[in-house]
Design a protein around this motif. Structure first.
Motif, PDB file in Angstrom:
ATOM      1  N   PRO A  76      35.527  23.842 -20.579  1.00  0.00           N
ATOM      2  CA  PRO A  76      36.815  24.171 -20.317  1.00  0.00           C
ATOM      3  C   PRO A  76      37.123  23.349 -19.102  1.00  0.00           C
ATOM      4  O   PRO A  76      36.698  23.269 -18.235  1.00  0.00           O
ATOM      5  CB  PRO A  76      37.280  25.445 -19.473  1.00  0.00           C
ATOM      6  N   ALA A  77      38.081  23.073 -18.845  1.00  0.00           N
ATOM      7  CA  ALA A  77      38.145  21.781 -17.295  1.00  0.00           C
ATOM      8  C   ALA A  77      38.525  22.824 -16.590  1.00  0.00           C
ATOM      9  O   ALA A  77      39.529  23.280 -16.364  1.00  0.00           O
ATOM     10  CB  ALA A  77      39.695  21.070 -17.959  1.00  0.00           C
ATOM     11  N   PRO A  78      37.867  22.100 -15.358  1.00  0.00           N
ATOM     12  CA  PRO A  78      37.999  22.956 -14.205  1.00  0.00           C
ATOM     13  C   PRO A  78      39.309  22.411 -13.863  1.00  0.00           C
ATOM     14  O   PRO A  78      39.886  21.495 -13.549  1.00  0.00           O
ATOM     15  CB  PRO A  78      36.925  21.996 -13.072  1.00  0.00           C
ATOM     16  N   ALA A  79      40.298  23.025 -12.781  1.00  0.00           N
ATOM     17  CA  ALA A  79      41.258  22.397 -11.676  1.00  0.00           C
ATOM     18  C   ALA A  79      40.410  21.904 -10.621  1.00  0.00           C
ATOM     19  O   ALA A  79      39.656  22.870  -9.954  1.00  0.00           O
ATOM     20  CB  ALA A  79      41.278  24.118 -11.152  1.00  0.00           C
ATOM     21  N   CYS A  80      41.095  21.241 -10.347  1.00  0.00           N
ATOM     22  CA  CYS A  80      41.113  20.127  -8.593  1.00  0.00           C
ATOM     23  C   CYS A  80      41.240  20.726  -8.205  1.00  0.00           C
ATOM     24  O   CYS A  80      42.736  19.908  -8.211  1.00  0.00           O
ATOM     25  CB  CYS A  80      41.098  18.354  -9.660  1.00  0.00           C
ATOM     26  N   LEU A  81      40.744  20.422  -6.402  1.00  0.00           N
ATOM     27  CA  LEU A  81      41.926  20.168  -5.886  1.00  0.00           C
ATOM     28  C   LEU A  81      41.248  19.118  -4.921  1.00  0.00           C
ATOM     29  O   LEU A  81      39.329  19.415  -4.642  1.00  0.00           O
ATOM     30  CB  LEU A  81      41.269  21.418  -5.077  1.00  0.00           C
ATOM     31  N   MET A  82      41.670  18.132  -4.535  1.00  0.00           N
ATOM     32  CA  MET A  82      41.386  17.194  -4.177  1.00  0.00           C
ATOM     33  C   MET A  82      41.855  17.368  -2.363  1.00  0.00           C
ATOM     34  O   MET A  82      42.842  17.654  -1.825  1.00  0.00           O
ATOM     35  CB  MET A  82      42.388  15.713  -4.142  1.00  0.00           C
ATOM     36  N   LEU A  83      40.696  16.428  -1.669  1.00  0.00           N
ATOM     37  CA  LEU A  83      40.386  17.186  -0.542  1.00  0.00           C
ATOM     38  C   LEU A  83      40.421  15.484   0.313  1.00  0.00           C
ATOM     39  O   LEU A  83      39.584  14.876   0.189  1.00  0.00           O
ATOM     40  CB  LEU A  83      39.396  17.617  -0.438  1.00  0.00           C
ATOM     41  N   THR A  84      41.510  15.479   1.365  1.00  0.00           N
ATOM     42  CA  THR A  84      40.985  13.998   2.343  1.00  0.00           C
ATOM     43  C   THR A  84      41.451  14.021   3.196  1.00  0.00           C
ATOM     44  O   THR A  84      42.341  15.723   3.942  1.00  0.00           O
ATOM     45  CB  THR A  84      42.289  12.646   1.546  1.00  0.00           C
ATOM     46  N   SER A  85      41.024  13.081   4.027  1.00  0.00           N
ATOM     47  CA  SER A  85      41.139  13.224   5.845  1.00  0.00           C
ATOM     48  C   SER A  85      42.717  12.960   6.482  1.00  0.00           C
ATOM     49  O   SER A  85      42.821  12.978   7.518  1.00  0.00           O
ATOM     50  CB  SER A  85      39.820  12.105   6.844  1.00  0.00           C
ATOM     51  N   TYR A  86      43.099  11.658   5.500  1.00  0.00           N
ATOM     52  CA  TYR A  86      44.446  11.657   6.241  1.00  0.00           C
ATOM     53  C   TYR A  86      45.781  11.673   4.818  1.00  0.00           C
ATOM     54  O   TYR A  86      45.203  11.766   3.589  1.00  0.00           O
ATOM     55  CB  TYR A  86      44.708  10.301   6.568  1.00  0.00           C
ATOM     56  N   SER A  87      46.710  11.661   5.216  1.00  0.00           N
ATOM     57  CA  SER A  87      47.804  11.514   4.473  1.00  0.00           C
ATOM     58  C   SER A  87      48.185  10.520   3.516  1.00  0.00           C
ATOM     59  O   SER A  87      47.913   9.397   4.681  1.00  0.00           O
ATOM     60  CB  SER A  87      48.772  12.403   4.790  1.00  0.00           C
ATOM     61  N   ASP A  88      48.381  10.429   1.520  1.00  0.00           N
ATOM     62  CA  ASP A  88      48.567   9.085   1.623  1.00  0.00           C
ATOM     63  C   ASP A  88      49.366   9.205   1.007  1.00  0.00           C
ATOM     64  O   ASP A  88      48.898   9.927  -0.623  1.00  0.00           O
ATOM     65  CB  ASP A  88      46.796   8.547   1.310  1.00  0.00           C
ATOM     66  N   ASP A  89      49.982   8.591   0.435  1.00  0.00           N
ATOM     67  CA  ASP A  89      51.195   8.571  -0.791  1.00  0.00           C
ATOM     68  C   ASP A  89      50.561   8.530  -2.087  1.00  0.00           C
ATOM     69  O   ASP A  89      50.702   8.838  -3.067  1.00  0.00           O
ATOM     70  CB  ASP A  89      52.864   9.044  -0.028  1.00  0.00           C
ATOM     71  N   GLU A  90      49.705   7.239  -1.641  1.00  0.00           N
ATOM     72  CA  GLU A  90      49.814   6.224  -3.141  1.00  0.00           C
ATOM     73  C   GLU A  90      48.337   7.304  -4.089  1.00  0.00           C
ATOM     74  O   GLU A  90      48.110   7.692  -5.310  1.00  0.00           O
ATOM     75  CB  GLU A  90      49.076   5.441  -2.927  1.00  0.00           C
ATOM     76  N   ALA A  91      47.186   7.712  -2.832  1.00  0.00           N
ATOM     77  CA  ALA A  91      46.654   8.711  -3.056  1.00  0.00           C
ATOM     78  C   ALA A  91      47.519   9.961  -3.900  1.00  0.00           C
ATOM     79  O   ALA A  91      46.644  10.438  -4.826  1.00  0.00           O
ATOM     80  CB  ALA A  91      45.151   9.125  -2.226  1.00  0.00           C
ATOM     81  N   LEU A  92      48.028  10.954  -2.919  1.00  0.00           N
ATOM     82  CA  LEU A  92      48.997  12.092  -3.709  1.00  0.00           C
ATOM     83  C   LEU A  92      49.226  11.815  -5.489  1.00  0.00           C
ATOM     84  O   LEU A  92      48.884  12.267  -5.576  1.00  0.00           O
ATOM     85  CB  LEU A  92      50.214  12.648  -2.617  1.00  0.00           C
ATOM     86  N   SER A  93      49.556  10.408  -5.245  1.00  0.00           N
ATOM     87  CA  SER A  93      50.452  10.407  -6.683  1.00  0.00           C
ATOM     88  C   SER A  93      49.406  10.484  -7.446  1.00  0.00           C
ATOM     89  O   SER A  93      49.743  10.585  -9.113  1.00  0.00           O
ATOM     90  CB  SER A  93      51.375   8.985  -6.296  1.00  0.00           C
ATOM     91  N   GLY A  94      48.153   8.978  -7.418  1.00  0.00           N
ATOM     92  CA  GLY A  94      47.182   8.837  -8.185  1.00  0.00           C
ATOM     93  C   GLY A  94      46.697  10.752  -8.963  1.00  0.00           C
ATOM     94  O   GLY A  94      46.375  10.649  -9.903  1.00  0.00           O
ATOM     95  N   ALA A  95      46.164  11.053  -7.557  1.00  0.00           N
ATOM     96  CA  ALA A  95      46.129  12.956  -7.506  1.00  0.00           C
ATOM     97  C   ALA A  95      47.206  13.364  -9.099  1.00  0.00           C
ATOM     98  O   ALA A  95      46.385  14.214 -10.171  1.00  0.00           O
ATOM     99  CB  ALA A  95      46.322  13.848  -6.833  1.00  0.00           C
ATOM    100  N   ILE A  96      48.800  13.283  -8.681  1.00  0.00           N
ATOM    101  CA  ILE A  96      49.904  13.897  -9.588  1.00  0.00           C
ATOM    102  C   ILE A  96      49.808  13.696 -11.114  1.00  0.00           C
ATOM    103  O   ILE A  96      48.793  14.492 -11.788  1.00  0.00           O
ATOM    104  CB  ILE A  96      50.785  13.764  -9.370  1.00  0.00           C
ATOM    105  N   LEU A  97      49.305  12.368 -11.368  1.00  0.00           N
ATOM    106  CA  LEU A  97      49.137  11.587 -12.587  1.00  0.00           C
ATOM    107  C   LEU A  97      47.325  12.036 -13.043  1.00  0.00           C
ATOM    108  O   LEU A  97      47.870  11.792 -14.553  1.00  0.00           O
ATOM    109  CB  LEU A  97      48.472  10.454 -12.081  1.00  0.00           C
ATOM    110  N   ALA A  98      46.490  11.945 -12.943  1.00  0.00           N
ATOM    111  CA  ALA A  98      45.339  12.697 -12.793  1.00  0.00           C
ATOM    112  C   ALA A  98      45.040  13.697 -13.613  1.00  0.00           C
ATOM    113  O   ALA A  98      44.071  14.099 -14.150  1.00  0.00           O
ATOM    114  CB  ALA A  98      43.653  12.386 -12.597  1.00  0.00           C
ATOM    115  N   GLY A  99      46.137  14.755 -13.554  1.00  0.00           N
ATOM    116  CA  GLY A  99      46.029  16.401 -13.292  1.00  0.00           C
ATOM    117  C   GLY A  99      45.310  17.135 -12.034  1.00  0.00           C
ATOM    118  O   GLY A  99      45.467  17.900 -12.075  1.00  0.00           O
ATOM    119  N   ALA A 100      45.423  16.463 -11.305  1.00  0.00           N
ATOM    120  CA  ALA A 100      45.221  17.823 -10.196  1.00  0.00           C
ATOM    121  C   ALA A 100      46.344  18.706 -10.072  1.00  0.00           C
ATOM    122  O   ALA A 100      47.050  18.200 -10.043  1.00  0.00           O
ATOM    123  CB  ALA A 100      44.531  16.716  -8.501  1.00  0.00           C
ATOM    124  N   ALA A 101      45.692  19.720  -9.632  1.00  0.00           N
ATOM    125  CA  ALA A 101      46.170  21.149  -9.050  1.00  0.00           C
ATOM    126  C   ALA A 101      46.448  21.238  -7.912  1.00  0.00           C
ATOM    127  O   ALA A 101      47.621  21.847  -7.456  1.00  0.00           O
ATOM    128  CB  ALA A 101      45.428  22.404  -9.996  1.00  0.00           C
TER     129      ALA A 101
END
Length: 229
Positions: A76-101
């Motif tokens: 089964p696919a794990p739930a993904c939690l993205m962790l970053t040092s700084y806020s980045d709108d592009e990375a956030l959009s990418g995380a959403i499209l990649a299926g991060a929770a």
């Protein structure tokens, strides 16, 4: 039940800190960790954790790519939690499209991190619905720069990649030599910024699903685990 967690961060001290915080709780166990994208993609499928905590930027790639890959290939696919040092709108959009929770800054408190892991393990999302809807709406309204660079033939190749066709099968469908089809696939991956055809397949399917959801409800973190490439 014990929640199994995998850690991906290129700093050993960060991983040690995360492990210490999480394992101080009786219901969470870190089952594995990695410092590179390559190592994570090798280890996660064998461990099948409930939650994968992924650093966004790594020396050999991005955690977003890892999220996209494991969401499409691990069962089964794990739930993904993205962790970053700084806020980045592009990375956030990418995380959403990649299926991060979930998407959190590393400044998060230990208590909030533990709570986030428990919520993700329970099938919840940490992403605000209005934020997710805005990202998906933006995708409906305009093509991404990478996609806009694709020629009509390359877009056809991308659709066939999403259908799981090999280079030879793509060549047969488009009446091309296998080598020519391979060159088109390489060009598509380069323009979209992907290293693996699986990433392009998930991207294309996600894009198709989003554009096809005009008549249905938005489902930003729908699992892709049932697809086979």
């Amino acid at each position: 039940m014990t929640i199994s967690v995998f850690l991906l961060d290129d700093h050993e001290l960060v991983r040690t800190g995360l492990r210490t915080v999480l394992e101080s709780e009786g219901d969470i166990r870190v089952v594995g960790e990695a410092g590179t994208v390559a190592d994570a993609l090798h280890r996660i499928p064998a461990l099948t954790p409930d939650v994968a905590i992924l650093d966004v930027r790594l020396p050999d790639g991005e955690g977003i790519g890892v999220c996209r890959e494991i969401r499409s290939s691990v069962e089964p696919a794990p739930a993904c939690l993205m962790l970053t040092s700084y806020s980045d709108d592009e990375a956030l959009s990418g995380a959403i499209l990649a299926g991060a929770a979930g998407y959190l800054l590393k400044q998060v408190s230990g208590m909030n991190l533990v709570d986030a892991v428990r919520r993700l393990a329970a099938g919840q999302s940490l992403l605000r619905p209005e934020l997710t809807a805005r990202v998906l709406e933006r995708m409906r309204g305009a093509d991404e720069p990478g996609y806009a660079q694709l020629s009509p033939q390359e877009r056809r190749v991308l659709r066939l990649i999403a259908d799981g066709l090999t280079n030879r099968q793509i060549g047969e469908q488009l009446h091309l030599a296998e080598k020519t089809a391979k060159n088109y696939v390489s060009s598509v991956l380069h323009k979209l910024g992907f290293e693996r055809r699986t990433e392009a397949a998930v991207y294309a399917t996600r894009r198709r699903d989003i554009r096809g959801s005009q008549t249905g409800p938005l489902d930003p973190v729908r699992s892709l685990r049932d697809r086979r490439w």
